[in-house]
Design a protein around this motif. Structure first.
Motif, short mmCIF file in Angstrom:
data_model
loop_
_atom_site.label_atom_id
_atom_site.label_comp_id
_atom_site.label_asym_id
_atom_site.label_seq_id
_atom_site.Cartn_x
_atom_site.Cartn_y
_atom_site.Cartn_z
N UNK B 18 0.66 -1.48 0.04
CA UNK B 18 0.00 0.17 0.05
C UNK B 18 0.94 1.29 0.03
N UNK B 19 2.18 1.20 0.09
CA UNK B 19 2.84 2.36 -0.04
C UNK B 19 3.38 2.66 -1.32
N UNK B 20 3.20 1.60 -2.20
CA UNK B 20 3.68 1.48 -3.70
C UNK B 20 2.93 1.93 -4.59
N UNK B 21 3.35 3.02 -5.51
CA UNK B 21 2.65 3.44 -6.62
C UNK B 21 2.75 2.39 -7.89
N UNK B 22 4.00 2.11 -8.15
CA UNK B 22 4.26 1.06 -9.58
C UNK B 22 5.56 0.47 -9.19
N UNK B 23 5.67 -0.56 -10.09
CA UNK B 23 6.93 -1.17 -10.19
C UNK B 23 7.73 -0.83 -11.70
N UNK B 24 9.10 -0.74 -11.71
CA UNK B 24 9.44 -0.50 -13.01
C UNK B 24 10.71 -1.21 -13.26
N UNK B 25 11.10 -1.83 -14.57
CA UNK B 25 12.32 -2.47 -14.87
C UNK B 25 13.41 -1.50 -14.80
N UNK B 26 14.70 -1.93 -14.08
CA UNK B 26 15.77 -0.98 -13.98
C UNK B 26 16.99 -1.43 -14.81
N UNK B 27 17.28 -2.68 -14.43
CA UNK B 27 18.39 -3.37 -15.17
C UNK B 27 19.66 -2.88 -15.19
N UNK B 28 20.28 -2.33 -14.35
CA UNK B 28 21.68 -1.78 -14.29
C UNK B 28 22.04 -1.97 -12.80
N UNK B 29 23.62 -1.67 -12.76
CA UNK B 29 24.28 -1.66 -11.22
C UNK B 29 23.86 -0.34 -10.73
N UNK B 30 23.82 -0.03 -9.54
CA UNK B 30 23.79 1.33 -8.76
C UNK B 30 25.20 1.65 -8.66
N UNK B 31 25.46 3.10 -9.15
CA UNK B 31 26.67 3.54 -8.87
C UNK B 31 26.89 4.25 -7.61
N UNK B 32 25.80 4.62 -6.96
CA UNK B 32 25.84 5.26 -5.64
C UNK B 32 24.58 4.97 -4.94
N UNK B 33 24.86 5.10 -3.54
CA UNK B 33 23.49 5.09 -2.59
C UNK B 33 22.36 5.60 -3.05
N UNK B 34 22.61 7.06 -3.40
CA UNK B 34 21.45 7.75 -3.65
C UNK B 34 21.92 8.34 -5.01
N UNK B 35 20.96 8.50 -6.04
CA UNK B 35 21.13 9.11 -7.34
C UNK B 35 19.96 10.06 -7.78
N UNK B 36 20.23 11.30 -8.34
CA UNK B 36 18.98 11.89 -8.73
C UNK B 36 19.18 11.93 -10.29
N UNK B 37 17.99 11.76 -11.03
CA UNK B 37 17.94 11.77 -12.45
C UNK B 37 17.70 13.18 -12.80
N UNK B 38 18.85 13.74 -13.30
CA UNK B 38 18.75 15.14 -13.62
C UNK B 38 17.28 15.63 -14.62
#
Lengths: 154, 147
Positions: B18-38
């Motif tokens: 009930x806290x989730x809006x939707x799921x998405x496919x990502x498919x990459x490694x994360x380069x950092x703990x927190x990232x902002x999409x510019x």
């Protein structure tokens, strides 16, 4: 191994369980102890002080695992056995090397340890007594739990 | 209560449905703990990096409810959302006292053990508040855009 609480403590003092951590002798009243078991696995959690190792599974109930060796000697204790506290104290357990003995200790045998100041390591050891010619240090488990809460909160 | 159960190396993380809006496919490694999409201003949080797991492909993103807007959506990145499951409350234990109600780990709302696997249930809103307050400079990383 289930440990029974001291039932006749008025006669000979209180029962203490003596155990080793990093080859030093420590103890606590047996009425605080719920169970001793072999170490199995610990699930680390982030953001905890180095002496709180994470969560262990005790009959499907989570217990916090504390490394007294890391707290007092800045050296990791052996992952041999865990001493789980009675649940009314907290769902917490400490790593120990092994159990050495269970002894009756009269109040007059306990030597109080002077506190050197708030936050000093001596605040987690409340007293000591002699056993077979060696000093055994009585852990103040309530103070250890309070100290962890304090550090986690900061 | 229903949860999305995300499989990690040695445990599961449960996110309330009930806290989730939707799921998405990502498919990459994360380069950092927190990232902002510019471009979108969305903020991505890598759960495996937070829990100290080894770097691995993050197949799914969990887009949280109530996070859309000018500040972008909040997306929890996980190795895989393995399944959705109804878990009775009585199977979920509270944290041990010394770890409960402490700011730094109060985002863990419960724990369940099944066989040899542990599931940590997290409160996403508290988790994000916690991770942003612990990492005040972390939003300087950038994200190369969604695939």
């Amino acid at each position: 191994m289930e440990l029974m609480p001291a039932e006749n403590s008025a006669v000979k003092g209180e029962k203490y369980l003596i155990f080793t951590i990093l080859d030093s002798l420590y103890t606590m009243p047996s009425r605080f102890i719920g169970e001793i078991a072999l170490f199995d696995a610990v699930y680390p959690l982030p953001l905890l002080p180095d002496y709180v190792l994470g969560i262990i599974n005790r009959y499907s109930t989570p217990y916090a695992l504390i490394d007294i060796g890391m707290l007092l000697q800045k050296k990791a204790a052996k992952r041999a056995k865990v001493l789980a506290l009675k649940e009314h104290l907290d769902r917490a357990a400490i790593l120990i090397d092994d159990v050495v003995d269970i002894v009756d200790v009269a109040p007059e045998e306990l030597i109080r340890i002077e506190q050197e100041g708030s936050g000093d390591l001596t605040d987690v050891i409340e007293s000591s007594f002699k056993w077979n010619g060696s000093d055994v240090f009585v852990l103040d488990i309530r103070q250890i739990l309070a100290r962890a809460v304090n550090e986690l909160g900061n | 209560m229903r949860f999305f159960l995300c499989a990690f190396e040695s445990m599961y993380v449960g996110i309330p449905v009930d806290t989730v809006d939707s799921l998405m496919v990502y498919g990459k490694e994360a380069g950092a703990l927190i990232l902002r999409d510019k471009s979108s201003a969305d903020i991505y949080f890598s759960l495996p990096l937070f829990f100290g797991a080894r770097r691995e492909a993050l197949r799914h993103g969990i887009i949280l409810k109530g996070s859309a807007g000018a500040d972008g959506r909040h997306v929890l990145l996980v190795p895989v959302v393995e399944r959705e499951e109804d878990i009775p409350e009585e199977e979920i234990h509270t944290m041990p006292g010394i770890l409960a109600d402490i700011g730094r780990v109060s985002f863990i709302s419960g724990i369940r053990f099944t066989d040899s696997a542990m599931t940590l249930f997290i409160d996403p809103a508290k988790f994000i508040n916690n991770i942003l307050s612990e990492n005040p400079d972390a939003l300087q990383g950038t994200h190369k855009g969604k695939e």
